[in-house]
Each structure stands twice: as structure tokens, then as C-alpha cells.
Scaffold this motif. Sequence first.
Motif, PDB file in Angstrom:
ATOM      1  N   TYR A  36       0.854  -1.189   0.000  1.00  0.00           N
ATOM      2  CA  TYR A  36       0.000   0.000   0.000  1.00  0.00           C
ATOM      3  C   TYR A  36       0.892   1.242   0.000  1.00  0.00           C
ATOM      4  CZ  TYR A  36      -3.432  -3.518   1.256  1.00  0.00           C
ATOM      5  OH  TYR A  36      -4.227  -4.649   1.244  1.00  0.00           O
ATOM      6  N   LEU A  37       0.322   2.343  -0.420  1.00  0.00           N
ATOM      7  CA  LEU A  37       1.079   3.592  -0.490  1.00  0.00           C
ATOM      8  C   LEU A  37       0.573   4.558   0.581  1.00  0.00           C
ATOM      9  CD1 LEU A  37       1.091   4.047  -4.361  1.00  0.00           C
ATOM     10  CD2 LEU A  37       2.996   3.266  -2.937  1.00  0.00           C
ATOM     11  N   THR A  38       1.497   5.154   1.303  1.00  0.00           N
ATOM     12  CA  THR A  38       1.105   6.103   2.330  1.00  0.00           C
ATOM     13  C   THR A  38       0.638   7.415   1.699  1.00  0.00           C
ATOM     14  OG1 THR A  38       1.848   7.333   4.276  1.00  0.00           O
ATOM     15  CG2 THR A  38       3.489   6.946   2.560  1.00  0.00           C
ATOM     16  N   SER A  39      -0.318   8.055   2.349  1.00  0.00           N
ATOM     17  CA  SER A  39      -0.786   9.356   1.856  1.00  0.00           C
ATOM     18  C   SER A  39      -0.016  10.500   2.513  1.00  0.00           C
ATOM     19  CB  SER A  39      -2.286   9.529   2.139  1.00  0.00           C
ATOM     20  OG  SER A  39      -2.509   9.721   3.528  1.00  0.00           O
ATOM     21  N   CYS A  98       6.887   0.544   7.164  1.00  0.00           N
ATOM     22  CA  CYS A  98       6.768   1.761   6.356  1.00  0.00           C
ATOM     23  C   CYS A  98       8.136   2.097   5.768  1.00  0.00           C
ATOM     24  CB  CYS A  98       6.238   2.914   7.203  1.00  0.00           C
ATOM     25  SG  CYS A  98       5.938   4.408   6.259  1.00  0.00           S
ATOM     26  N   ARG A 135       6.106   3.073   0.447  1.00  0.00           N
ATOM     27  CA  ARG A 135       5.300   1.861   0.559  1.00  0.00           C
ATOM     28  C   ARG A 135       5.053   1.482   2.022  1.00  0.00           C
ATOM     29  NH1 ARG A 135       8.166  -2.210  -3.879  1.00  0.00           N
ATOM     30  NH2 ARG A 135       7.777  -0.918  -5.742  1.00  0.00           N
ATOM     31  N   MET A 144      -0.722   5.183   7.462  1.00  0.00           N
ATOM     32  CA  MET A 144      -0.951   5.681   6.101  1.00  0.00           C
ATOM     33  C   MET A 144      -1.685   7.011   6.062  1.00  0.00           C
ATOM     34  SD  MET A 144      -2.110   2.124   4.246  1.00  0.00           S
ATOM     35  CE  MET A 144      -2.565   3.011   2.751  1.00  0.00           C
ATOM     36  N   CYS A 149      -5.023   7.443   6.156  1.00  0.00           N
ATOM     37  CA  CYS A 149      -6.182   7.356   5.261  1.00  0.00           C
ATOM     38  C   CYS A 149      -7.298   6.581   5.958  1.00  0.00           C
ATOM     39  CB  CYS A 149      -5.803   6.683   3.943  1.00  0.00           C
ATOM     40  SG  CYS A 149      -5.417   4.926   4.097  1.00  0.00           S
ATOM     41  N   ILE A 164      -9.721   1.193   2.277  1.00  0.00           N
ATOM     42  CA  ILE A 164      -8.607   1.920   1.662  1.00  0.00           C
ATOM     43  C   ILE A 164      -8.925   2.206   0.194  1.00  0.00           C
ATOM     44  CG2 ILE A 164      -6.148   1.813   1.114  1.00  0.00           C
ATOM     45  CD1 ILE A 164      -5.862  -0.129   3.505  1.00  0.00           C
ATOM     46  N   LYS A 165      -8.716   3.436  -0.209  1.00  0.00           N
ATOM     47  CA  LYS A 165      -9.027   3.831  -1.584  1.00  0.00           C
ATOM     48  C   LYS A 165      -8.047   3.202  -2.567  1.00  0.00           C
ATOM     49  CE  LYS A 165     -11.136   8.236  -0.264  1.00  0.00           C
ATOM     50  NZ  LYS A 165     -11.056   9.712  -0.368  1.00  0.00           N
ATOM     51  N   GLN A 170      -6.360   4.358  -4.941  1.00  0.00           N
ATOM     52  CA  GLN A 170      -5.132   5.095  -5.252  1.00  0.00           C
ATOM     53  C   GLN A 170      -3.976   4.734  -4.320  1.00  0.00           C
ATOM     54  OE1 GLN A 170      -7.507   8.665  -3.974  1.00  0.00           O
ATOM     55  NE2 GLN A 170      -5.466   9.479  -3.533  1.00  0.00           N
ATOM     56  N   TYR A 171      -4.298   4.115  -3.172  1.00  0.00           N
ATOM     57  CA  TYR A 171      -3.256   3.733  -2.218  1.00  0.00           C
ATOM     58  C   TYR A 171      -2.945   2.237  -2.256  1.00  0.00           C
ATOM     59  CZ  TYR A 171      -4.522   8.309  -0.361  1.00  0.00           C
ATOM     60  OH  TYR A 171      -4.800   9.652  -0.227  1.00  0.00           O
TER      61      TYR A 171
END
Length: 277
Positions: A89-92, A209, A215, A235, A237, A241-242, A244-245
Motif C-alpha cells: 500500500y502507499l502512504t498518503s 513503512c 510503501r 498511512m 487514510c 482503503i481507496k 489510489q493507495y
Amino acid sequence: MNEIRKKQKKLYKIMKALVIFGAAFIFIFIGLQPTIKAYNQLLATVLMYVCDAVVVAVLVFLFSYYSKYGKCDNIMTSIENEINDNGYYLTSRKERENNSYIDAVYQDLKNCGYSMNKDVEIADFEFSFKAMKKKEYFYCADVDGLDKNDVLAYLDTVITDVTVNSLKRKGNGVLCLITDMAEDDAISLSKMITPLGKKEQLKIAIAICELSTGRVYFLGNTETKCQQMIANFVMNCDVPIKEQYICRDKLPFQLDLAEKVKELTLKDIKSDYFSVH
């Protein structure tokens, strides 16, 4: 493991049908018992013995199923969750420097009412902070060049602190490891949930993280309190989880794990020494 799963699901369906049939039969008999007695006492007696036999049959099947698959079901589910989860997943969060990222996570936890302890040393391991609120526990450590041994050592320290030092027996915990770069063997443990207690009342999740890539590696495909804590605080968020992440590409260790468990037997899974990592 696929063959074990097929047999387990088949037996589960049979057990479920047997329980439903048994319950329906008994309730119908109880409701009609006075009428049947008035019509034929012998028939009522026979049906009463049939009810007893149905109860015994259901209990024997339940005992047989849970003694054989009770422990295995949870283990197989956890393995399947690891294999089927998104790769990472990608952190916002926009911070890319360790201290500023940790400070942002710290501040969000504090604003949400967690009791905070900064720069904590537990059994010679240094944590940037630990946070607690009722049955929620959050530990954060900054580790350069994170590898598998680091993950296991910090996880063991957190478990000891929660269960021995804090005397907690229920709840959800997160071990958040902030690093510049995580080794593959460390990432292979990121989707592992550690259950504690006979009924798994206490669970500890890992979140890695990796700031150089943005990531976050963790088990994100199951709706649990641990998942929510990692999404909200690591993250930054909401859940679900959306898109985009989310990165749906499987990681090498997930593909390796899928191959490894193909040949698993029921005996392997029930072994006290069983581990897929």
C-alpha cells in the motif's frame, strides 16, 4: 493445502446441514409432542428416542469436525489472507524524513486520545514511542536497513511488554517499523498476524513503512481493528482503503508462499512446530 480446504469445506457444509436438520426436527417434535402423545403413546416414545439419537449424532459430528479442523481452519485462513492480499500500500503522508514522519504519526495518535510515551527503551530495544488506549496498543520504532531478525526481535519485545509488563490479555496491537529500506526477508513477515491466548483474544499486527518508496507493507485485506489502526495512523487514510493507495501486484514471497503450501498435509498444519515463515 487446497485438498485439505476442499475436504474441510465439504465437511463444514454437512455439519451445518446436520445441525439445521437436528434443530428443526427437535423443535417440531417438541411442538407436536402433546398431539402425538394423545394419538399414540408408543409413537411419541419412539420419536423421543429418535430425538436423543439426533442430538448425539450432531454432537459427535461437531466434536469430530472441530477436533480435526478447529485449529487448522484459523491457520489456513491466515495463510490464505497473506497470499491473497494486495502486494503493498502507499502512504498518503507527504513526510519522507524519518523523524518528521514519526512525529506526524505520534501527533495523530495523541489527538485521538492515546496515552503517549516517547523515546521508550524496552529490554534494550529503543522505540520512538508507544501509545495505548483501552485495548489498543501501538508501538513505533525507527530501524535502518530493516531485516527479518529486526522484525522478529522487535515483535518479541512488543509481545513481552504488552502481556508481561502491561498485563494485557485482550485487544489489538500494531508494531510500526519505520525504515529507509526494508529487506525482502523482513517484508515477508509484514502480513503476519500474531494471535495470543487460547481464543486469540490478543492480536499483534506488523506494519513496515519504507520511506524511500512510500510503501507500507501490512495485511490490509481483512477488516480488523489492526487494519484500521494502520490505515488511519501509519498511512493517514480511511478504511476501506481507496484504490489510489493500493498496489495489487503480488510480492515474491506471496508467490513463494502459495507454492510452499500446496503440498501441506493436515498433519503438518496440526504440528506444534508448524510455521510457514
